[in-house]
Design a protein around this motif. Structure first.
Motif, short mmCIF file in Angstrom:
data_model
loop_
_atom_site.label_atom_id
_atom_site.label_comp_id
_atom_site.label_asym_id
_atom_site.label_seq_id
_atom_site.Cartn_x
_atom_site.Cartn_y
_atom_site.Cartn_z
N GLY A 127 0.80 -1.22 0.00
CA GLY A 127 0.00 0.00 0.00
C GLY A 127 0.83 1.27 0.00
N GLY A 128 2.12 1.16 -0.34
CA GLY A 128 2.96 2.36 -0.43
C GLY A 128 3.47 2.87 0.90
N HIS A 129 3.34 2.08 1.93
CA HIS A 129 3.87 2.47 3.24
C HIS A 129 5.30 1.96 3.37
CE1 HIS A 129 -0.21 3.59 4.36
NE2 HIS A 129 -0.59 2.44 3.82
N ILE A 130 6.03 2.53 4.32
CA ILE A 130 7.42 2.13 4.54
C ILE A 130 7.59 1.82 6.03
CG2 ILE A 130 9.84 2.89 4.48
CD1 ILE A 130 9.12 4.65 2.08
N GLY A 131 8.20 0.68 6.31
CA GLY A 131 8.42 0.29 7.70
C GLY A 131 9.86 0.50 8.11
N TRP A 132 10.07 0.67 9.40
CA TRP A 132 11.42 0.85 9.97
C TRP A 132 11.80 -0.46 10.63
CZ3 TRP A 132 14.97 4.59 9.47
CH2 TRP A 132 16.02 4.64 10.39
N ILE A 133 13.00 -0.94 10.32
CA ILE A 133 13.42 -2.24 10.84
C ILE A 133 14.05 -2.06 12.22
CG2 ILE A 133 14.97 -4.21 10.46
CD1 ILE A 133 14.73 -3.42 7.39
N GLY A 134 13.56 -2.83 13.17
CA GLY A 134 14.15 -2.82 14.51
C GLY A 134 13.62 -1.70 15.38
N ASP A 135 14.35 -1.40 16.41
CA ASP A 135 13.99 -0.41 17.41
C ASP A 135 13.74 0.94 16.74
OD1 ASP A 135 13.78 1.21 19.57
OD2 ASP A 135 15.86 0.99 20.24
N ASN A 136 12.56 1.51 16.94
CA ASN A 136 12.30 2.80 16.27
C ASN A 136 12.45 4.00 17.19
OD1 ASN A 136 10.01 2.64 17.72
ND2 ASN A 136 8.58 2.88 16.01
N ALA A 137 13.19 3.81 18.27
CA ALA A 137 13.52 4.94 19.15
C ALA A 137 14.54 5.83 18.43
CB ALA A 137 14.12 4.42 20.44
N SER A 138 14.83 6.99 18.99
CA SER A 138 15.79 7.88 18.34
C SER A 138 17.18 7.26 18.43
CB SER A 138 15.74 9.25 18.97
OG SER A 138 16.04 9.16 20.33
N PHE A 139 18.03 7.64 17.47
CA PHE A 139 19.38 7.09 17.41
C PHE A 139 20.35 8.24 17.11
CE2 PHE A 139 17.41 6.95 13.30
CZ PHE A 139 18.38 7.48 12.46
#
Ligand SMILES: [Zn+2]
Length: 214
Positions: A127-139
């Motif tokens: 559906g055109g979305h993008i996922g973040w792999i792993g911990d999505n806290a700030s880095f």
């Protein structure tokens, strides 16, 4: 870093890369205390402008010089390179220079390194979305802190987000970090203004229609 440190007499030697080094005559700056990240950073930035950076780095690697910043490489980076490559490989100037450039790639090109990081950490969702792999806290990256959404915004818009980056209401995928589905405070304000304008126009049109019908 020039091989002349002040401690070793600079006996007659043929002119070589050392004479062109930006650090020539100011050796102390290139021997920061181990772990002094700010001093190491300052020395490195000067190395990155030095015409003989690669010759210098190669010299330090082939002679296993442990102290100081040489050819833009910190002590830690040189140790890592020496672990990674057999000594004989680093004796070859072409191979040594390629290894140095590979080790410094991210530092020499910070935007590219953020793009690489984005490519490594994201995956396409249906559906055109993008996922973040792993911990999505700030880095942290090169001394800056980002959330995945701030990174998406920065890479797409070319400037830092103002305020909080949130998903727009049209995207219902909680973990989505698609820059097309995100907005910062400034963009949310613009969207609200546009929506209000549309609503006012519709109201006006309805009022006109009611007037005509009566
Ligand atoms: Zn989305």
């Amino acid at each position: 870093m020039s091989a002349y440190t002040g401690q070793v007499p600079d006996t007659r030697r043929p002119v070589d890369w050392r004479d062109k080094a930006v650090c020539r005559g100011q050796g102390d700056l290139w021997f920061p205390r181990p772990g002094d990240q700010i001093a190491i950073h300052v020395a490195k930035q000067a190395c990155f402008t030095c015409p003989v950076m690669l010759a210098c780095g190669q010299h330090a690697l082939t002679n296993t010089i442990l102290d100081g910043v040489w050819g833009g490489l910190s002590e830690t980076q040189r140790v890592a390179l020496q672990r990674k490559h057999p000594a004989a490989a680093l004796d070859d100037p072409t191979a040594a220079r390629a290894a140095i450039l590979a080790a410094l790639r991210n530092e020499l090109n910070p935007v590219q390194s953020l793009r690489d990081l984005w490519d490594d950490r994201t995956h396409t969702l249906p559906g055109g979305h993008i996922g973040w792999i792993g911990d999505n806290a700030s880095f942290s990256h090169r001394g800056h802190t980002y959330t995945p959404k701030q990174l998406a915004f920065l890479l797409d818009r070319g400037h830092k987000a103002k305020g909080i980056v949130r998903r727009i209401p049209e995207c219902a995928v909680v973990e989505c970090v698609s820059p097309r589905h995100l907005a910062d405070n400034a963009e949310r304000y613009q969207r609200r203004q546009a929506l209000e304008k549309t609503a006012r126009r519709a109201e006006l049109a309805a009022a006109v229609e009611a007037e005509m019908a009566s």
